[in-house]
Design an enzyme around this catalytic site. Structure first.
Site, PDB file in Angstrom:
ATOM      1  N   ASP A  22      15.069  32.686 -20.927  1.00  0.00           N
ATOM      2  CA  ASP A  22      14.028  31.682 -21.179  1.00  0.00           C
ATOM      3  C   ASP A  22      13.004  31.778 -20.053  1.00  0.00           C
ATOM      4  O   ASP A  22      13.356  31.701 -18.877  1.00  0.00           O
ATOM      5  CB  ASP A  22      14.679  30.285 -21.219  1.00  0.00           C
ATOM      6  N   GLU A  39      11.863  32.368 -25.548  1.00  0.00           N
ATOM      7  CA  GLU A  39      13.310  32.474 -25.339  1.00  0.00           C
ATOM      8  C   GLU A  39      13.983  33.297 -26.419  1.00  0.00           C
ATOM      9  O   GLU A  39      13.503  33.376 -27.547  1.00  0.00           O
ATOM     10  CB  GLU A  39      13.966  31.087 -25.231  1.00  0.00           C
TER      11      GLU A  39
END
Ligand code: TTP
Ligand code: MG
Length: 353
Positions: free
Chosen positions: A10, A105
């Site tokens: 992420d 992500e």
């Protein structure tokens, strides 16, 4: 089945990170993307601004009150999309089994990757280095035996962090884990669990599967499994989907329509990313917008739009306008498409021939 090795990555303060990369004058100031001129909401902000309490989905006016020196820039989705593609390309060099969840992500299933002596930890370290060197932003990574733990792990040492949960560490890790960290546990479920005296996954284990299923139905079983650190969901590269959508729940309600308008470009960009992975060449039948208000009432509006191939912001705006005739605080906003089902009508016609 052999133990999986999952990496979740992420990007750190993604939109803000891209802005800081491209403009050195923004690197040492508290920075928010969106919410400029007091209008609309902040999409994200850098960690310097977070120290003042500025958060995603906060109205620009409130952000500026908390942080008077806040610098704001308007979002530039095209640039974020390009950076996202660069990051995803680096991830895909590690394995084909990459499942992007949004622009910033993704999950990787690296169970069968032989490089780096098969060490997912070394792979994650390598990905973090490459993205930092070649893209110029930092990503945080989590390594774990399944998706749910990997996602929690990537958040554990944010920003610019790596956290690894090995199989023997799972039991100790989940015991102290607050239930709020579990996938699908929002304010409402958390409050119901707290009322049962359950604060951690350890408490949930002690409560037992029967009580959880009695109180929460099907979700109760999933909660019980997660409380033991178990999650069997595979990393899915592309599904045969009837629809594709993205939605976002806001930690703080969006106050009004104009706040929704500032969030929409990011949602549409995430939708198109998912479409490019999952819905390639499938003819679109309908577009829809979904809203959940602060009172949890949920509304969806869909319209047939067959000529659309890559849905744009302007395609969704009329739906949002119609669905939300007046200003009300919004908890969740989503956009999506439904595909035309080419097979079913034919079979049905034959039945009635
Ligand atoms: P996040 O990964 O949730 O947030 P982030 O990358 O900015 O910060 P971090 O991961 O370090 O905590 O979201 C990714 C991007 O999505 C974010 O940069 C901007 C956008 N976004 C919005 O537009 N509105 C929102 O409410 C949220 C949460 C994110
Ligand atoms: Mg992020």
């Amino acid at each position: 089945m052999a133990q999986r090795k999952i990496i979740h990555v992420d990007c750190d303060c993604f939109y803000a990170a891209v802005e800081m990369r491209d403009d050195p004058s923004l690197r040492d100031v508290p920075l928010a993307v969106g919410g400029e001129g007091g209008r609309g909401v902040v999409t994200t902000c850098n960690y310097r601004a977070r120290a003042f309490g500025v958060r995603s989905a906060m109205p620009g006016s409130e952000a500026r009150r908390l942080c008077p020196g806040l610098v704001t820039v308007p979002p530039d989705m095209g640039r974020y999309r390009a950076v996202s593609q660069q990051v995803m390309a680096i991830l895909r060099e590690m394995t084909d089994l990459v499942e992007p969840l949004s622009l910033d992500e993704a999950f990787l299933d690296v169970t069968d990757v032989d490089a780096f002596k098969g060490s997912a930890t070394l792979m994650a370290r390598h990905l973090r280095e490459r993205v930092s060197r070649e893209v110029g932003i930092t990503i945080s990574a989590g390594v774990a035996p399944n998706k749910f733990l990997a996602k929690i792990a990537s958040d554990w040492r944010k920003p610019d962090g790596l956290f690894v949960i090995t199989p023997p560490e799972v039991a100790d890790f989940v015991r102290e884990l607050p239930v709020e960290k579990l996938f699908g546990v929002g304010q409402v479920t958390a409050a119901r669990l707290h009322a049962l005296g359950v604060k951690t996954c350890g408490d949930m284990q002690a409560l037992g599967a029967d009580v959880l299923i009695e109180k929460f139905g099907k979700q109760g079983y999933r909660l019980f499994e997660m409380a033991h650190g178990r999650d069997n969901r595979p990393v899915v590269v592309s599904r045969v989907a009837k629809s594709v959508s993205v939605e976002r729940t806001f930690s703080q309600d969006l106050p009004d329509r104009s706040a929704c308008d500032t969030v929409m470009p990011a949602l549409v960009a995430d939708l198109n990313l998912r479409l490019s992975r999952k819905g390639q060449h499938k003819p679109i039948h309908k577009l829809f917008v979904k809203i959940r208000y602060s009172d949890f009432s949920t509304h969806t509006l869909e319209r047939v739009r067959e000529s659309v191939t890559e849905p744009a912001l302007v395609d969704f705006q009329p739906l949002l306008e119609e669905l939300m005739p007046k200003d009300r605080p919004v908890r969740l906003l989503g956009v999506g498409v439904r595909f035309r089902n080419d097979d079913a009508p034919v079979t049905q016609l034959r039945l009635f021939d």
